[in-house]
Design a protein around this motif. Structure first.
Motif, PDB file in Angstrom:
ATOM      1  N   THR A   1       7.302  -5.069  -4.444  1.00  0.00           N
ATOM      2  CA  THR A   1       7.953  -4.322  -3.285  1.00  0.00           C
ATOM      3  C   THR A   1       7.890  -5.577  -2.195  1.00  0.00           C
ATOM      4  OG1 THR A   1       7.593  -2.589  -1.495  1.00  0.00           O
ATOM      5  CG2 THR A   1       5.614  -3.855  -2.446  1.00  0.00           C
ATOM      6  N   ASP A   2       8.162  -5.008  -0.851  1.00  0.00           N
ATOM      7  CA  ASP A   2       8.330  -6.121   0.172  1.00  0.00           C
ATOM      8  C   ASP A   2       9.378  -7.040   0.234  1.00  0.00           C
ATOM      9  OD1 ASP A   2       7.393  -7.121   2.641  1.00  0.00           O
ATOM     10  OD2 ASP A   2       6.046  -8.654   1.577  1.00  0.00           O
ATOM     11  N   TRP A   3      10.511  -6.603  -0.249  1.00  0.00           N
ATOM     12  CA  TRP A   3      11.585  -7.492  -0.511  1.00  0.00           C
ATOM     13  C   TRP A   3      12.249  -8.053   1.006  1.00  0.00           C
ATOM     14  CZ3 TRP A   3      12.849  -8.187  -5.645  1.00  0.00           C
ATOM     15  CH2 TRP A   3      12.145  -7.321  -6.397  1.00  0.00           C
ATOM     16  N   ARG A   4      12.820  -9.008   0.868  1.00  0.00           N
ATOM     17  CA  ARG A   4      13.757  -9.545   2.157  1.00  0.00           C
ATOM     18  C   ARG A   4      15.194  -9.187   1.821  1.00  0.00           C
ATOM     19  NH1 ARG A   4      15.634 -15.590   4.430  1.00  0.00           N
ATOM     20  NH2 ARG A   4      15.809 -14.842   6.427  1.00  0.00           N
ATOM     21  N   LEU A   5      15.755  -8.568   2.877  1.00  0.00           N
ATOM     22  CA  LEU A   5      17.376  -8.472   2.696  1.00  0.00           C
ATOM     23  C   LEU A   5      17.971  -9.457   2.103  1.00  0.00           C
ATOM     24  CD1 LEU A   5      17.735  -5.724   5.468  1.00  0.00           C
ATOM     25  CD2 LEU A   5      17.842  -5.246   3.191  1.00  0.00           C
TER      26      LEU A   5
ATOM     27  N   VAL B   1      -5.488   6.962   1.866  1.00  0.00           N
ATOM     28  CA  VAL B   1      -6.140   8.506   1.956  1.00  0.00           C
ATOM     29  C   VAL B   1      -4.994   8.886   2.962  1.00  0.00           C
ATOM     30  CG1 VAL B   1      -7.795   9.788   3.081  1.00  0.00           C
ATOM     31  CG2 VAL B   1      -8.531   8.270   1.325  1.00  0.00           C
ATOM     32  N   ASP B   2      -4.732   8.187   4.080  1.00  0.00           N
ATOM     33  CA  ASP B   2      -3.840   8.706   5.076  1.00  0.00           C
ATOM     34  C   ASP B   2      -2.448   9.097   4.265  1.00  0.00           C
ATOM     35  OD1 ASP B   2      -5.881   8.581   7.150  1.00  0.00           O
ATOM     36  OD2 ASP B   2      -5.307   6.549   7.771  1.00  0.00           O
ATOM     37  N   LEU B   3      -1.922   8.440   3.391  1.00  0.00           N
ATOM     38  CA  LEU B   3      -0.863   8.523   2.929  1.00  0.00           C
ATOM     39  C   LEU B   3      -0.665   9.892   1.584  1.00  0.00           C
ATOM     40  CD1 LEU B   3       0.345   4.949   2.622  1.00  0.00           C
ATOM     41  CD2 LEU B   3       1.298   6.719   4.167  1.00  0.00           C
TER      42      LEU B   3
ATOM     43  N   ALA C   1       0.161   7.005 -12.448  1.00  0.00           N
ATOM     44  CA  ALA C   1      -1.293   6.727 -12.834  1.00  0.00           C
ATOM     45  C   ALA C   1      -2.075   7.607 -12.119  1.00  0.00           C
ATOM     46  CB  ALA C   1      -2.102   5.294 -12.781  1.00  0.00           C
ATOM     47  N   ARG C   2      -3.156   8.067 -12.905  1.00  0.00           N
ATOM     48  CA  ARG C   2      -4.116   8.842 -12.001  1.00  0.00           C
ATOM     49  C   ARG C   2      -4.959   8.181 -10.929  1.00  0.00           C
ATOM     50  NH1 ARG C   2      -6.058  13.398 -16.355  1.00  0.00           N
ATOM     51  NH2 ARG C   2      -4.104  14.506 -16.823  1.00  0.00           N
ATOM     52  N   ARG C   3      -5.217   6.983 -10.891  1.00  0.00           N
ATOM     53  CA  ARG C   3      -6.111   6.286  -9.961  1.00  0.00           C
ATOM     54  C   ARG C   3      -5.506   4.802  -9.435  1.00  0.00           C
ATOM     55  NH1 ARG C   3     -10.740   2.716 -13.259  1.00  0.00           N
ATOM     56  NH2 ARG C   3      -9.573   2.093 -14.916  1.00  0.00           N
ATOM     57  N   VAL C   4      -5.772   4.583  -8.219  1.00  0.00           N
ATOM     58  CA  VAL C   4      -5.264   3.248  -7.654  1.00  0.00           C
ATOM     59  C   VAL C   4      -6.501   2.479  -7.391  1.00  0.00           C
ATOM     60  CG1 VAL C   4      -4.154   2.455  -5.549  1.00  0.00           C
ATOM     61  CG2 VAL C   4      -3.474   4.593  -6.442  1.00  0.00           C
ATOM     62  N   ILE C   5      -6.305   1.203  -7.749  1.00  0.00           N
ATOM     63  CA  ILE C   5      -7.489   0.146  -7.468  1.00  0.00           C
ATOM     64  C   ILE C   5      -6.853  -0.502  -6.550  1.00  0.00           C
ATOM     65  CG2 ILE C   5      -8.640  -1.996  -8.678  1.00  0.00           C
ATOM     66  CD1 ILE C   5      -8.494  -0.498 -11.351  1.00  0.00           C
TER      67      ILE C   5
ATOM     68  N   VAL D   1       0.892  -1.192  -0.182  1.00  0.00           N
ATOM     69  CA  VAL D   1      -0.145   0.190  -0.110  1.00  0.00           C
ATOM     70  C   VAL D   1       0.925   1.297  -0.215  1.00  0.00           C
ATOM     71  CG1 VAL D   1      -2.058   1.087   0.996  1.00  0.00           C
ATOM     72  CG2 VAL D   1      -1.826  -1.276   1.166  1.00  0.00           C
ATOM     73  N   TRP D   2       1.781   1.254   0.725  1.00  0.00           N
ATOM     74  CA  TRP D   2       2.785   2.306   0.825  1.00  0.00           C
ATOM     75  C   TRP D   2       3.420   2.550  -0.498  1.00  0.00           C
ATOM     76  CZ3 TRP D   2       8.482   2.330   2.455  1.00  0.00           C
ATOM     77  CH2 TRP D   2       8.846   3.685   2.531  1.00  0.00           C
ATOM     78  N   TYR D   3       3.963   1.641  -1.323  1.00  0.00           N
ATOM     79  CA  TYR D   3       4.478   1.698  -2.557  1.00  0.00           C
ATOM     80  C   TYR D   3       3.540   2.330  -3.305  1.00  0.00           C
ATOM     81  CZ  TYR D   3       7.735   0.349  -6.201  1.00  0.00           C
ATOM     82  OH  TYR D   3       8.413   0.641  -7.565  1.00  0.00           O
ATOM     83  N   ALA D   4       2.307   1.918  -3.329  1.00  0.00           N
ATOM     84  CA  ALA D   4       1.398   2.295  -4.332  1.00  0.00           C
ATOM     85  C   ALA D   4       1.150   3.844  -4.208  1.00  0.00           C
ATOM     86  CB  ALA D   4       0.020   1.525  -4.207  1.00  0.00           C
ATOM     87  N   ALA D   5       1.213   4.227  -2.789  1.00  0.00           N
ATOM     88  CA  ALA D   5       0.947   5.517  -2.618  1.00  0.00           C
ATOM     89  C   ALA D   5       2.130   6.386  -3.224  1.00  0.00           C
ATOM     90  CB  ALA D   5       0.873   5.980  -1.116  1.00  0.00           C
ATOM     91  N   ARG D   6       3.241   5.887  -3.134  1.00  0.00           N
ATOM     92  CA  ARG D   6       4.496   6.736  -3.803  1.00  0.00           C
ATOM     93  C   ARG D   6       4.389   6.660  -5.346  1.00  0.00           C
ATOM     94  NH1 ARG D   6       9.079   2.926  -1.519  1.00  0.00           N
ATOM     95  NH2 ARG D   6      10.457   4.508  -2.891  1.00  0.00           N
TER      96      ARG D   6
END
Length: 259
Positions: free
Chosen positions: A216-220, A154-156, A124-128, A112-117
Motif C-alpha cells: 500500500t502507500d503508493w505514489r501516483l 480499534v478506531d477503524l 484473516a482473523r487476527r492482525v499482528i 494501518v488503514w489497509y490492514a483494517a480493510r
C-alpha cells in the motif's frame, strides 16, 4: 553508540538535505586549508546532488522499479486464507509524553488503514502489529509503535481481541524475526509500503516467513499528477528520491538477513 544508531546517522548524512550541509561544510574547510578548487568541487557536488534528487523524473526513476516489484508480488499473492495480517512498523509515531501525548499518523499510515480493510474483508482473523520504540525504558502502552497501531485499528473497527502487538522490534529485520517466532510456518498477509515491500519480502524469505504481499502507500505515476509536480524540483520529490535510494542500497548491500 550501537550499530543501529550509527547506521541511521550514516544514512541520514549521505542523503539530502543533510548531505548538502556536510558537503558545504567540508568544502569550506578544504578552502580554508588552501585546497580551494577541491573545496569548490565538493560544495558544487553537494548542491548538485540535492538539486538532481529534487527533480521529479529522478524520484520517479528511482521509485518505480520498487513499486513494479511490489505490484508483481501482490499479483502472485493468494486472495484469502491467511493465519494473520502483519503490519510492519513505520506508519504511526508512538506517543512521547510530555511532548506528544497521543500517537501521530505518519506518511505511511496507509499501512494501518489497509490492514483494517483487509481484516474487514475476512483475509484473516487476527492482525499482528509490529514495531517498538526508541524510548528505552518506557512501558506505557501507547509508547510503542505496535500499541499505537493497535489503538488506530480499534478506531477503524477492528476488535481489540483480534489484534496482537509485537512491540520489541526496531527495524524490518527484527519485525520479520519476531513475527516468525509468533506464527511459525503459518502463512501471513504482509502489509507495508509499496517502496518497502521488495526489501521486506527479501528479509521474509531469508527468515523463512511464509508471506503473501499486500503493498500500500503508493505514489501516483507522473500521468496522474499535475504538470508542476512532474517538472519542478520539490522537497517531496527529494524525499521520495532519498527513500527509494535507501531501499535500493539496502537491497544491494544489506547482508544482515543472511547472517
Amino acid at each position: 553508540m550501537d550499530t543501529f544508531t550509527l547506521l541511521k546517522y550514516l544514512t541520514q548524512f549521505a542523503m539530502p538535505p543533510a548531505s548538502m550541509a556536510v558537503g558545504l561544510l567540508l568544502g569550506g574547510i578544504l578552502a580554508l586549508v588552501g585546497l580551494r578548487r577541491l573545496g569548490v568541487l565538493v560544495a558544487a557536488l553537494a548542491v548538485g546532488e540535492t538539486l538532481v534528487m529534487a527533480f521529479p523524473p529522478v524520484s520517479d526513476a528511482l521509485l518505480e522499479p520498487l513499486q513494479a516489484k511490489a505490484r508483481a508480488a501482490a499479483a502472485e499473492a493468494p486472495a484469502c486464507c491467511y493465519d494473520a495480517i502483519v503490519v510492519l512498523g513505520g506508519g504511526v509515531t508512538p506517543a512521547a509524553p510530555p511532548f506528544l501525548m497521543d500517537p501521530d499518523l505518519a506518511d505511511a499510515a496507509d499501512r494501518v488503514w489497509y490492514a483494517a480493510r483487509l481484516y474487514h474483508r475476512g483475509i484473516a482473523r487476527r492482525v499482528i502489529v509490529s514495531g517498538g520504540s526508541l524510548l528505552a525504558g518506557n512501558s506505557e502502552p501507547a509508547k510503542t509503535e505496535a500499541e499505537a497501531m493497535r489503538r488506530f485499528l480499534v478506531d477503524l473497527g477492528v476488535p481489540s481481541e483480534a489484534i496482537v502487538s509485537e512491540g520489541n522490534s526496531m527495524n524490518t529485520l527484527e519485525n520479520i524475526r519476531n513475527v516468525r517466532q509468533m506464527v511459525g510456518e503459518a502463512r501471513v498477509a504482509l502489509v507495508t509500503s509499496a517502496f518497502h515491500m521488495p526489501r521486506a519480502l527479501k528479509i521474509a524469505r531469508q527468515g523463512n516467513l511464509n508471506v503473501g504481499a499486500f503493498p500500500t502507500d503508493w505514489r501516483l505515476p507522473a500521468e496522474a499528477r499535475p504538470s508542476w509536480d512532474n517538472w519542478v524540483p520539490s522537497i517531496a520529490a527529494m524525499a521520495w528520491s532519498s527513500i527509494s535510494l535507501r531501499e535500493h542500497v539496502a537491497l544491494l548491500l544489506d547482508r544482515r538477513g543472511e547472517i
